[in-house]
Design a protein around this motif. Sequence first.
Motif, short mmCIF file in Angstrom:
data_model
loop_
_atom_site.label_atom_id
_atom_site.label_comp_id
_atom_site.label_asym_id
_atom_site.label_seq_id
_atom_site.Cartn_x
_atom_site.Cartn_y
_atom_site.Cartn_z
N THR A 164 0.84 -1.19 0.00
CA THR A 164 0.00 0.00 0.00
C THR A 164 0.88 1.24 0.00
O THR A 164 1.97 1.24 0.61
N ILE A 165 0.44 2.28 -0.67
CA ILE A 165 1.22 3.52 -0.80
C ILE A 165 0.49 4.64 -0.07
O ILE A 165 -0.66 4.96 -0.39
N HIS A 166 1.17 5.20 0.90
CA HIS A 166 0.65 6.37 1.61
C HIS A 166 1.34 7.61 1.05
O HIS A 166 2.54 7.61 0.79
N HIS A 167 0.57 8.67 0.87
CA HIS A 167 1.11 9.93 0.36
C HIS A 167 1.19 10.91 1.53
O HIS A 167 0.23 11.60 1.87
N ASP A 168 2.34 10.96 2.15
CA ASP A 168 2.56 11.81 3.32
C ASP A 168 2.95 13.22 2.89
O ASP A 168 3.50 13.42 1.80
N PRO A 169 2.69 14.21 3.75
CA PRO A 169 3.16 15.56 3.45
C PRO A 169 4.68 15.56 3.25
O PRO A 169 5.42 14.94 4.02
N ALA A 170 5.11 16.24 2.22
CA ALA A 170 6.54 16.24 1.89
C ALA A 170 7.31 17.13 2.86
O ALA A 170 6.76 18.09 3.41
N PRO A 171 8.58 16.83 3.08
CA PRO A 171 9.43 17.73 3.87
C PRO A 171 9.48 19.12 3.24
O PRO A 171 9.25 19.27 2.03
N LEU A 172 9.79 20.12 4.04
CA LEU A 172 9.78 21.50 3.55
C LEU A 172 10.72 21.69 2.37
O LEU A 172 10.38 22.40 1.41
N ALA A 173 11.90 21.09 2.40
CA ALA A 173 12.84 21.26 1.29
C ALA A 173 12.23 20.79 -0.02
O ALA A 173 12.38 21.45 -1.06
N GLN A 174 11.50 19.68 0.02
CA GLN A 174 10.85 19.18 -1.19
C GLN A 174 9.72 20.10 -1.62
O GLN A 174 9.52 20.36 -2.82
N ARG A 175 8.95 20.61 -0.67
CA ARG A 175 7.86 21.52 -1.01
C ARG A 175 8.39 22.77 -1.70
O ARG A 175 7.79 23.29 -2.65
N LEU A 176 9.51 23.28 -1.21
CA LEU A 176 10.08 24.50 -1.78
C LEU A 176 10.86 24.23 -3.06
O LEU A 176 11.05 25.13 -3.88
N GLY A 177 11.34 22.99 -3.23
CA GLY A 177 12.18 22.68 -4.38
C GLY A 177 13.63 23.08 -4.17
O GLY A 177 14.29 23.57 -5.08
N LEU A 178 14.12 22.84 -2.95
CA LEU A 178 15.48 23.22 -2.60
C LEU A 178 16.26 22.01 -2.09
O LEU A 178 15.71 21.10 -1.47
N ARG A 179 17.56 22.02 -2.36
CA ARG A 179 18.51 21.13 -1.70
C ARG A 179 19.57 22.02 -1.06
O ARG A 179 20.18 22.85 -1.75
N VAL A 180 19.73 21.86 0.25
CA VAL A 180 20.49 22.83 1.02
C VAL A 180 21.49 22.14 1.94
O VAL A 180 21.43 20.94 2.17
N SER A 181 22.40 22.93 2.47
CA SER A 181 23.21 22.53 3.62
C SER A 181 22.98 23.57 4.70
O SER A 181 22.66 24.74 4.40
N GLU A 182 23.15 23.17 5.96
CA GLU A 182 22.80 24.05 7.08
C GLU A 182 23.98 24.16 8.04
O GLU A 182 24.44 23.16 8.60
N ASP A 183 24.51 25.36 8.20
CA ASP A 183 25.60 25.62 9.13
C ASP A 183 25.55 27.09 9.52
O ASP A 183 26.15 27.94 8.87
N HIS A 184 24.78 27.38 10.55
CA HIS A 184 24.55 28.75 11.03
C HIS A 184 23.69 29.57 10.08
O HIS A 184 23.23 30.65 10.43
N SER A 185 23.52 29.08 8.87
CA SER A 185 22.58 29.68 7.92
C SER A 185 22.23 28.59 6.92
O SER A 185 22.77 27.49 6.96
N VAL A 186 21.34 28.91 6.00
CA VAL A 186 20.89 27.93 5.02
C VAL A 186 21.60 28.22 3.70
O VAL A 186 21.38 29.27 3.08
N GLN A 187 22.45 27.29 3.26
CA GLN A 187 23.20 27.45 2.02
C GLN A 187 22.44 26.71 0.90
O GLN A 187 22.16 25.52 1.01
N ILE A 188 22.12 27.43 -0.16
CA ILE A 188 21.37 26.85 -1.27
C ILE A 188 22.32 26.12 -2.20
O ILE A 188 23.21 26.73 -2.81
N LYS A 189 22.13 24.80 -2.32
CA LYS A 189 22.97 23.99 -3.20
C LYS A 189 22.33 23.78 -4.57
O LYS A 189 23.00 23.86 -5.60
#
Length: 607
Positions: A486-511
């Motif tokens: 069975t496939i459940h469609h869960d709410p996506a993480p915020l990064a996926q909702r925004l369409g971002l892949r990031v790294s986090e170190d005292h700020s959010v770096q857009i990769k």
Amino acid sequence: MTALIHYRIEAADLHAHLYGVTLTVAQPAAQQRVSLPVWIAGSYMVREFSKQIVGITARQGTRAVAVQQLDKCTWELDCQADSPVTLHYQVHAHDDSVRTAWLDAQRGFFNGTSLCLQVAGQMAQPHQLELVAPQPRWQVATGLTPLKIDRQGFGTYIAADYDELVDCPVEMGTFWSGTFNAGGIEHRFIVAGATPAFDGERLLRDTQRICEKAIAFWHGKKRGKTPHKNYVFMLNAVADGYGGLEHRNSTALICQRADLPRLDETQPAQSASSKSSAPLSEGYTTLLGLISHEYFHTWNVKRLRPFEFAQYDYSRENTTELLWFFEGFTSYYDDLLLRRADLIDDAAYLRLLNKTVNQVLQTPGRKVHTVAQSSFEAWTKYYRNDANTPNLTVSYYTKGALVALCLDLTLRQHGVKNHSVSLDDVMRALWQRCCTGKRTGTMQEADVLAVLQDLTGRSWAPELKAWVHGTRELPLEKLLTAHGVTIHHDPAPLAQRLGLRVSEDHSVQIKQVLAESAAQRAGFAPGDEWLGLEVGSPTKSATHSAWRLKKLDDVLLYAGRASQLTALVSRDRQLLRLPLSLPKAKDHAAWRLAIQDSHKVAVWLVP
């Protein structure tokens, strides 16, 4: 076996990371040419190994021979054809990966493509490799055939030709070593860099189960039918790293030390279905999947291989549209063999599959690039990854694995004449078709279609056209549901909702910024630093507020119920205000697979 080509490898300077290589050509041609490969089989990228060569000189008897460089990786010797010629050169080796070469006071490793010049016109001749011990206590591990070696493995080895020579990497050092038997042949496992907590017996036991399942998959109970007579796993455990590269009777692997099995975590071996068995850690499961993947390649790509790989050309790219099969189908079976070996249970397998599904569904490039194109352009897209790669292409590993899944489940669903047919049958039939008799192991897509037709009595061209040469979504949900998932469609993480892949170190770096996403519409770009956000207008809203971000999840904390935000971004030290519409969680879903019918799932996973 008499060798006309002889390499002597020694340490020129451990602290300068320099190998010394002496190449003797017994019967050179006049104006003999030599060259170094620009790539290594299994890693589809031009890497220019010749850049690490230092100072080539040559002699013929007592006469110095002039050496002229013709291009980036080829040299011509001003020699005669009347007597042996000897070359001396050094190679800098400080790449701690599975693809090149490494040398320091603790460890040595190399692939022949990094150290061994190929002699034009004589690549089909037998080649000898002589290894000189750099340190007194060091040992050697390699898949090469020994001619005359000491107890630690140093001495002379033989290869039937240049291809075999460079397909057998060499590990040297004071590594841990153990052996086991699978399918009637000896397997050796060596580990460099392990800590005192490392449980070698656990690793041997689990790897043995994987190897036995892989051998049985291809050959059933026919002992001695394997294409290799011995096998070596060479694992380098490091602080941070992961990867593997397949070879004909060995593999070079890298993992994090923390992912190795530990003595304080070990319990007696039990079936994964037993409630009392200890679950594998995520890191160790990943390592076992890597071991399974590279071992499966012993058949699928090293023997059964693309038609275009019948003879490697080491001077340029060797392209094929079939990596979706050779890497993707191997990626499908690597975790599946863990399940069949009882190292994980059904639920754990579905979690691994779930990860692959979401990786593909979260890659916009799947909508514009077919998995066949992805295979062909691996050299310029997959292996030269940049910030825009997810928008340009799709991984032939992950989508190829899902193509294998769809093919397997479709075959199982329909069968033929009341008999079950599966992808297992297809793989074994391809082996029989291409790797036995007069066939040399090379395969084309036409062979896949022919085997499918033979097994089922119908054409599968429409499926391959849609799934391999098309960009429409795969029928995953329909097929998985039919097989008890069975496939459940869960709410996506915020990064996926925004369409971002990031790294986090005292700020959010857009990769990376994904195509057609909220972040792209707002104007985000790779390299941006997302410093903070504003909620409401400072001139029009009494509830205006501004916040400093340290991690991406802070956005939801500070936004509250607001859907319209202003992102405060630093780009090239300029401060920008980007209007951002926060997508609704329900409009972006992540898949979660779960067992609906345990019997159907079991029949599929462990037939």
